[in-house]
Design an enzyme around this catalytic site. Structure first.
Site, PDB file in Angstrom:
ATOM      1  N   HIS A   1      -7.820  -0.124   3.409  1.00 36.06           N
ATOM      2  CA  HIS A   1      -7.408  -0.539   2.072  1.00 36.06           C
ATOM      3  C   HIS A   1      -7.306   0.671   1.143  1.00 36.06           C
ATOM      4  CE1 HIS A   1      -7.789  -5.067   2.173  1.00 36.06           C
ATOM      5  NE2 HIS A   1      -8.091  -4.679   3.395  1.00 36.06           N
TER       6      HIS A   1
ATOM      7  N   HIS B   1       0.846  -1.200   0.000  1.00 34.97           N
ATOM      8  CA  HIS B   1       0.000   0.000   0.000  1.00 34.97           C
ATOM      9  C   HIS B   1       0.880   1.249   0.000  1.00 34.97           C
ATOM     10  CE1 HIS B   1      -3.687  -2.188   1.998  1.00 34.97           C
ATOM     11  NE2 HIS B   1      -3.485  -2.552   0.758  1.00 34.97           N
TER      12      HIS B   1
HETATM   13  C1  LIG Z   1      -0.170  -8.126  -4.216  1.00 33.04           C
HETATM   14  C2  LIG Z   1      -1.020  -6.917  -3.915  1.00 33.04           C
HETATM   15  C3  LIG Z   1      -2.203  -7.074  -3.223  1.00 33.04           C
HETATM   16  C4  LIG Z   1      -3.005  -5.960  -2.935  1.00 33.04           C
HETATM   17  N1  LIG Z   1      -4.184  -6.137  -2.275  1.00 33.04           N
HETATM   18  C5  LIG Z   1      -4.989  -5.078  -2.054  1.00 33.04           C
HETATM   19  C6  LIG Z   1      -6.260  -5.237  -1.428  1.00 33.04           C
HETATM   20  O1  LIG Z   1      -6.663  -6.344  -1.072  1.00 33.04           O
HETATM   21  N2  LIG Z   1      -7.017  -4.131  -1.224  1.00 33.04           N
HETATM   22  C7  LIG Z   1      -6.603  -2.881  -1.594  1.00 33.04           C
HETATM   23  O2  LIG Z   1      -7.323  -1.907  -1.386  1.00 33.04           O
HETATM   24  N3  LIG Z   1      -5.402  -2.706  -2.191  1.00 33.04           N
HETATM   25  C8  LIG Z   1      -4.598  -3.767  -2.430  1.00 33.04           C
HETATM   26  N4  LIG Z   1      -3.384  -3.587  -3.023  1.00 33.04           N
HETATM   27  C9  LIG Z   1      -2.945  -2.223  -3.285  1.00 33.04           C
HETATM   28  C10 LIG Z   1      -3.565  -1.652  -4.554  1.00 33.04           C
HETATM   29  O3  LIG Z   1      -3.405  -2.563  -5.631  1.00 33.04           O
HETATM   30  C11 LIG Z   1      -2.842  -0.343  -4.856  1.00 33.04           C
HETATM   31  O4  LIG Z   1      -2.937   0.516  -3.737  1.00 33.04           O
HETATM   32  C12 LIG Z   1      -3.458   0.348  -6.060  1.00 33.04           C
HETATM   33  O5  LIG Z   1      -3.378  -0.475  -7.207  1.00 33.04           O
HETATM   34  C13 LIG Z   1      -2.718   1.636  -6.326  1.00 33.04           C
HETATM   35  O6  LIG Z   1      -3.277   2.231  -7.468  1.00 33.04           O
HETATM   36  P1  LIG Z   1      -2.501   3.318  -8.271  1.00 33.04           P
HETATM   37  O7  LIG Z   1      -3.384   3.728  -9.401  1.00 33.04           O
HETATM   38  O8  LIG Z   1      -2.004   4.358  -7.336  1.00 33.04           O
HETATM   39  O9  LIG Z   1      -1.188   2.585  -8.827  1.00 33.04           O
HETATM   40  P2  LIG Z   1      -1.092   1.286  -9.749  1.00 33.04           P
HETATM   41  O10 LIG Z   1      -2.331   0.448  -9.671  1.00 33.04           O
HETATM   42  O11 LIG Z   1       0.218   0.648  -9.396  1.00 33.04           O
HETATM   43  O12 LIG Z   1      -1.017   1.894 -11.209  1.00 33.04           O
HETATM   44  C14 LIG Z   1       0.148   2.505 -11.698  1.00 33.04           C
HETATM   45  C15 LIG Z   1       0.179   2.257 -13.194  1.00 33.04           C
HETATM   46  O13 LIG Z   1       1.242   3.017 -13.758  1.00 33.04           O
HETATM   47  C16 LIG Z   1       1.899   2.225 -14.708  1.00 33.04           C
HETATM   48  N5  LIG Z   1       3.269   2.745 -14.858  1.00 33.04           N
HETATM   49  C17 LIG Z   1       4.280   2.693 -13.970  1.00 33.04           C
HETATM   50  N6  LIG Z   1       5.375   3.286 -14.472  1.00 33.04           N
HETATM   51  C18 LIG Z   1       5.049   3.738 -15.687  1.00 33.04           C
HETATM   52  C19 LIG Z   1       5.756   4.439 -16.705  1.00 33.04           C
HETATM   53  N7  LIG Z   1       7.032   4.804 -16.562  1.00 33.04           N
HETATM   54  N8  LIG Z   1       5.091   4.740 -17.831  1.00 33.04           N
HETATM   55  C20 LIG Z   1       3.782   4.393 -17.997  1.00 33.04           C
HETATM   56  N9  LIG Z   1       3.067   3.720 -17.073  1.00 33.04           N
HETATM   57  C21 LIG Z   1       3.695   3.404 -15.935  1.00 33.04           C
HETATM   58  C22 LIG Z   1       1.853   0.823 -14.137  1.00 33.04           C
HETATM   59  O14 LIG Z   1       2.008  -0.142 -15.152  1.00 33.04           O
HETATM   60  C23 LIG Z   1       0.446   0.793 -13.519  1.00 33.04           C
HETATM   61  O15 LIG Z   1      -0.531   0.350 -14.434  1.00 33.04           O
HETATM   62  C24 LIG Z   1      -2.580  -4.678  -3.334  1.00 33.04           C
HETATM   63  C25 LIG Z   1      -1.381  -4.532  -4.044  1.00 33.04           C
HETATM   64  C26 LIG Z   1      -0.615  -5.638  -4.337  1.00 33.04           C
HETATM   65  C27 LIG Z   1       0.674  -5.457  -5.129  1.00 33.04           C
END
Ligand SMILES: Cc1cc2nc3c(=O)[nH]c(=O)nc-3n(C[C@H](O)[C@H](O)[C@H](O)COP(=O)(O)OP(=O)(O)OC[C@H]3O[C@@H](n4cnc5c(N)ncnc54)[C@H](O)[C@@H]3O)c2cc1C
Length: 223
Positions: A194, A151
């Site tokens: 979460h 997270h």
């Molecule tokens: C194993 C695991 C289990 C989890 N379980 C839970 C859960 O049960 N409940 C919960 O609430 N949360 C959970 N999480 C956390 C949740 O998945 C994250 O908090 C959430 O996905 C964050 O969203 P975000 O949009 O900030 O980042 P992300 O979902 O990480 O999205 C970032 C995006 O940017 C892209 N990216 C990165 N660098 C570049 C670049 N240079 N150029 C272009 N694109 C790029 C990546 O490919 C990705 O698609 C879990 C995470 C993991 C890893």
């Protein structure tokens, strides 16, 4: 993406061979993570199936520190976007975090020895086990085994600019006119739950703020 585009701490950017477009020292700092561990006990096998699953012989009390004081960082190491960034979580850098986790482990043990839970468990702690007893031993065990919940937040914090903020209250990167960050990197102080829920709320805010802008333009703004 910000650092690769020349937005960030000039020291980090220049070291990576990137020309500075906008000095914003907060980029990649203030990184926070939920810390997580557990204490596991053997169960009594004679338990009624209605109380606990009889096929499972162990039960863990799961512990989490949702608001650690330690702050880590995430920075690029190169101007090659294919290179992984350097992630330095600095877990337990602030003593409060370790002290709190030690107390959590002791609290879990107290619960396990208190009815009604005490009657369900055999009293045998299998993880970390009785050899981890004193505060110092618990602290060492935590340092060796602590886990995260994936997270990670804070690297583009919504804070005042003078407090190393990266985005303003409208998710716009300071010093730019049309760059927004819409992910959990903007959370300045970790949430106690979460992260997906907070992410959903963020997207709703952005949608409502941009409802007057045509869809194709919204995409450009998000990028
Ligand atoms: C194993 C695991 C289990 C989890 N379980 C839970 C859960 O049960 N409940 C919960 O609430 N949360 C959970 N999480 C956390 C949740 O998945 C994250 O908090 C959430 O996905 C964050 O969203 P975000 O949009 O900030 O980042 P992300 O979902 O990480 O999205 C970032 C995006 O940017 C892209 N990216 C990165 N660098 C570049 C670049 N240079 N150029 C272009 N694109 C790029 C990546 O490919 C990705 O698609 C879990 C995470 C993991 C890893």
């Amino acid at each position: 993406i910000l650092e690769l585009s020349g937005i960030g701490d000039p020291e980090v950017l220049l070291k990576a061979g990137i020309d500075v477009q906008l000095s914003l020292p907060g980029v990649g700092t203030n990184v926070q993570e939920h810390l997580y561990t557990g204490v596991t006990y053997r169960k009594y096998s004679r338990l009624s199936p209605s109380i606990l699953d009889p096929t499972k012989r162990h039960m863990s009390l799961v512990l989490a520190l949702n608001n650690p004081f330690s702050r880590g960082s995430i920075h690029i190491r190169s101007n090659d976007f294919r290179m992984q960034p350097v992630i330095d979580p600095r877990i337990f850098e602030q003593p409060y975090d370790l002290i709190t986790m030690v107390e959590l482990v002791k609290f879990a043990r107290r619960i396990a020895h208190t009815e009604p839970l005490a009657g369900l468990l055999s009293g045998t702690e299998v993880y970390p086990g009785p050899q981890v007893e004193t505060d110092e031993q618990i602290a060492e065990w935590l340092k060796d085994t602590i886990s995260t919940t994936y997270h990670t937040v804070g690297s583009c914090s919504m804070l005042p600019l003078e407090d190393d903020g990266v985005v303003d209250a409208k998710l716009k990167v300071y010093g730019t006119t049309n760059i927004r960050v819409v992910d959990i990197g903007i959370i300045p102080l970790h949430v106690g739950g979460h992260t997906q829920g907070t992410l959903g709320a963020l997207r709703s805010i952005l949608r409502s703020r941009m409802s007057c802008i045509p869809c194709w333009m919204q995409l450009w703004h998000i990028v």
